[in-house]
Design an enzyme around this catalytic site. Sequence first.
Site, short mmCIF file in Angstrom:
data_model
loop_
_atom_site.label_atom_id
_atom_site.label_comp_id
_atom_site.label_asym_id
_atom_site.label_seq_id
_atom_site.Cartn_x
_atom_site.Cartn_y
_atom_site.Cartn_z
N ASP A 1 0.82 -1.22 0.00
CA ASP A 1 0.00 0.00 0.00
C ASP A 1 0.85 1.26 0.00
O ASP A 1 1.96 1.28 0.54
CB ASP A 1 -0.90 -0.04 1.25
CG ASP A 1 -2.03 0.96 1.17
OD1 ASP A 1 -2.41 1.36 0.05
OD2 ASP A 1 -2.53 1.35 2.24
N ASN B 1 -11.02 -2.71 -5.14
CA ASN B 1 -10.25 -1.74 -5.91
C ASN B 1 -10.89 -1.41 -7.27
O ASN B 1 -10.51 -0.41 -7.89
CB ASN B 1 -8.80 -2.19 -6.09
CG ASN B 1 -7.95 -2.09 -4.83
OD1 ASN B 1 -7.04 -2.88 -4.60
ND2 ASN B 1 -8.22 -1.11 -3.99
C1 IPE Z 1 -5.44 -2.68 0.11
O1 IPE Z 1 -5.14 -1.34 -0.06
C2 IPE Z 1 -5.37 -3.39 -1.20
C3 IPE Z 1 -4.07 -3.48 -1.82
C4 IPE Z 1 -2.95 -3.01 -1.35
C5 IPE Z 1 -4.07 -4.16 -3.07
P1 IPE Z 1 -6.26 -0.24 -0.25
O2 IPE Z 1 -5.55 1.04 -0.47
O3 IPE Z 1 -7.23 -0.66 -1.29
O4 IPE Z 1 -7.00 -0.27 1.16
P2 IPE Z 1 -7.82 0.86 1.90
O5 IPE Z 1 -8.84 1.38 0.93
O6 IPE Z 1 -6.86 1.90 2.33
O7 IPE Z 1 -8.42 0.14 3.08
C1 IPE Z 2 -1.76 0.20 -3.32
O1 IPE Z 2 -1.49 1.55 -3.32
C2 IPE Z 2 -2.00 -0.35 -4.70
C3 IPE Z 2 -3.38 -0.82 -4.94
C4 IPE Z 2 -4.34 -0.79 -4.06
C5 IPE Z 2 -3.66 -1.33 -6.26
P1 IPE Z 2 -2.66 2.61 -3.28
O2 IPE Z 2 -3.06 2.94 -4.69
O3 IPE Z 2 -3.78 2.16 -2.42
O4 IPE Z 2 -1.95 3.85 -2.64
P2 IPE Z 2 -2.56 4.89 -1.63
O5 IPE Z 2 -3.07 4.11 -0.46
O6 IPE Z 2 -3.65 5.62 -2.35
O7 IPE Z 2 -1.42 5.78 -1.27
MG MG Z 3 -4.16 2.39 -0.43
#
Ligand code: IPE
Ligand code: IPE
Ligand code: MG
Length: 245
Positions: free
Chosen positions: A25, A73
Amino acid sequence: MSLFKKNKTKEFDFVLPQHVGIIMDGNGRWAKKRHLPRSAGHRAGAQTFRKITRYCSDIGIKYLTVYAFSTENWRRPGDEVDSLMKLFKSYLEEALSDFKDDSIVVRFIGDKAPFSEDLRALMIENEESSKDRDGMVLNIAMNYGSRDEIVRAVKSISGDVQKGIINIDSISEDTVSSRLYTCGQPDPDLIIRPSGEYRISNFLLWQCAYSEFVIMNKLWPDFTPNDMDHALEIYSKRNRRFGGV
Ligand code: IPE
Ligand code: IPE
Ligand code: MG
């Protein structure tokens, strides 16, 4: 108990976890800090994925599960989802072949159905071509949601009860575990979440019953093998009791 492989590249003076889960993340925040589009953060995150996967394999981790794309997602803007799908495709075409040299077994956990046909074919090809290797098992969680995984397990068990294949009284924790995507694998010992968020976000809900959590403030694209060592060391100092004393 030694969990090292013969070709380990590094010695640790503590015991390593057998199974590590990583919630990759923070890509979006990494890009935002640099005034770049979120897709640039995902590209940088993919490089980190490549580096950390190899590192885990090199040091002798047996199972690595990385959370790449959740069932939730898909709610993101269409252009971000499109750029992620393109990135997955180029990874499956190129970078995953790297893992061949490390004898990594590649598995995808999650529902493949919503992905495009070419992406699905690449996922299956990667699984098929790596299944007889003897190195680290890499589970890539794509369109993975643990609630969805549990619902599927419930449906599968209920179907077998209805057909008379299994008896309700014989349903055990093992019955449930064996219907999950991680069937046959040990539960994660350690789950790492970079980016400082204190939540599980629908990752391995059943399997994490006794996992140790390490939350790190680094954003995923900035995560290094040193950060991995640090998480492993924190883990090694935890006193796991599993409900005992
Ligand atoms: C969890 O991260 C999913 C992945 C890293 C693939 P998210 O960014 O989707 O989670 P939330 O929305 O912060 O809980
Ligand atoms: C994780 O990084 C990747 C996926 C969930 C695909 P994020 O895209 O959630 O990054 P933040 O949390 O917005 O910084
Ligand atoms: Mg995230």
